[in-house]
Design an enzyme around this catalytic site. Structure first.
Site, mmCIF file in Angstrom:
data_model
loop_
_atom_site.group_PDB
_atom_site.id
_atom_site.type_symbol
_atom_site.label_atom_id
_atom_site.label_comp_id
_atom_site.label_asym_id
_atom_site.label_seq_id
_atom_site.Cartn_x
_atom_site.Cartn_y
_atom_site.Cartn_z
ATOM 1 N N GLY A 1 -7.626 8.476 11.020
ATOM 2 C CA GLY A 1 -6.422 7.686 11.251
ATOM 3 C C GLY A 1 -6.104 6.690 10.150
ATOM 4 C CG HIS A 2 -7.605 3.614 7.126
ATOM 5 N ND1 HIS A 2 -7.976 3.499 5.804
ATOM 6 C CD2 HIS A 2 -7.082 2.421 7.468
ATOM 7 C CE1 HIS A 2 -7.713 2.277 5.374
ATOM 8 N NE2 HIS A 2 -7.162 1.607 6.369
ATOM 9 C CG PHE A 3 -3.226 4.932 5.410
ATOM 10 C CD1 PHE A 3 -2.478 4.075 6.190
ATOM 11 C CD2 PHE A 3 -4.090 4.398 4.479
ATOM 12 C CE1 PHE A 3 -2.571 2.710 6.025
ATOM 13 C CE2 PHE A 3 -4.192 3.034 4.316
ATOM 14 C CZ PHE A 3 -3.438 2.185 5.091
ATOM 15 C CB ILE B 1 -7.793 5.349 1.313
ATOM 16 C CG1 ILE B 1 -7.062 4.320 2.175
ATOM 17 C CG2 ILE B 1 -6.812 6.139 0.473
ATOM 18 C CD1 ILE B 1 -6.414 3.223 1.368
#
Length: 142
Positions: free
Chosen positions: A45-47, A52
């Site tokens: 979920g990042h991104f 990253i």
């Protein structure tokens, strides 16, 4: 104290252990590495579509290698299962991103170690030698 012994004394386990190896350690500095696994949950979920590594995890890698490993080494035989290391302050500047499967190196130099407080100047580089982040980290050995 050998590198493997220091790593075995760390108060962390997978998936929150962020030290693969200690390359160098002495009373003034430590150099270690960690490779970020692309299958780690935080990348989901990042991104979206371009993951990253979160900055808070970069700080955690810097703290585990640059503060906790050095603190264990400096404490020698006084570090045992009843000993804890608590983070007290950070001042980190983020310069570049770290992506999944990237290996990073942490170079930490002791600023001081007195009365159980350790403060270090830390630098993280990627495999190409490019600075990722840098700053200071401090903690207390209790």
């Amino acid at each position: 104290m050998k590198s493997e012994e220091i790593i075995s004394k760390l108060p962390y386990s997978k998936p929150f252990l962020f030290v693969d190896e200690i390359i160098e350690i002495n009373e003034n500095r430590v150099v270690g590495s960690y490779t970020f696994d692309e299958n780690s949950d935080f990348y989901k979920g990042h991104f979206k579509d371009k993951p990253i590594t979160p900055g808070v995890l970069l700080i955690e890698v810097m703290a585990q290698i640059g503060l906790v490993c050095l603190g264990i080494f400096l404490s020698n035989d006084n570090f045992n299962k009843n000993t804890s290391i608590a983070l007290t302050s950070t001042d980190i500047e983020f310069i570049n991103s770290v992506f999944p499967n990237e290996k990073v190196f942490v170079i930490s130099e002791k600023i001081y170690f007195r009365f159980g407080k350790l403060k270090c100047k830390v630098l993280m580089k990627n495999e190409q030698g490019i600075e990722v982040c840098k700053g200071t980290i401090a903690g207390m050995i209790i």
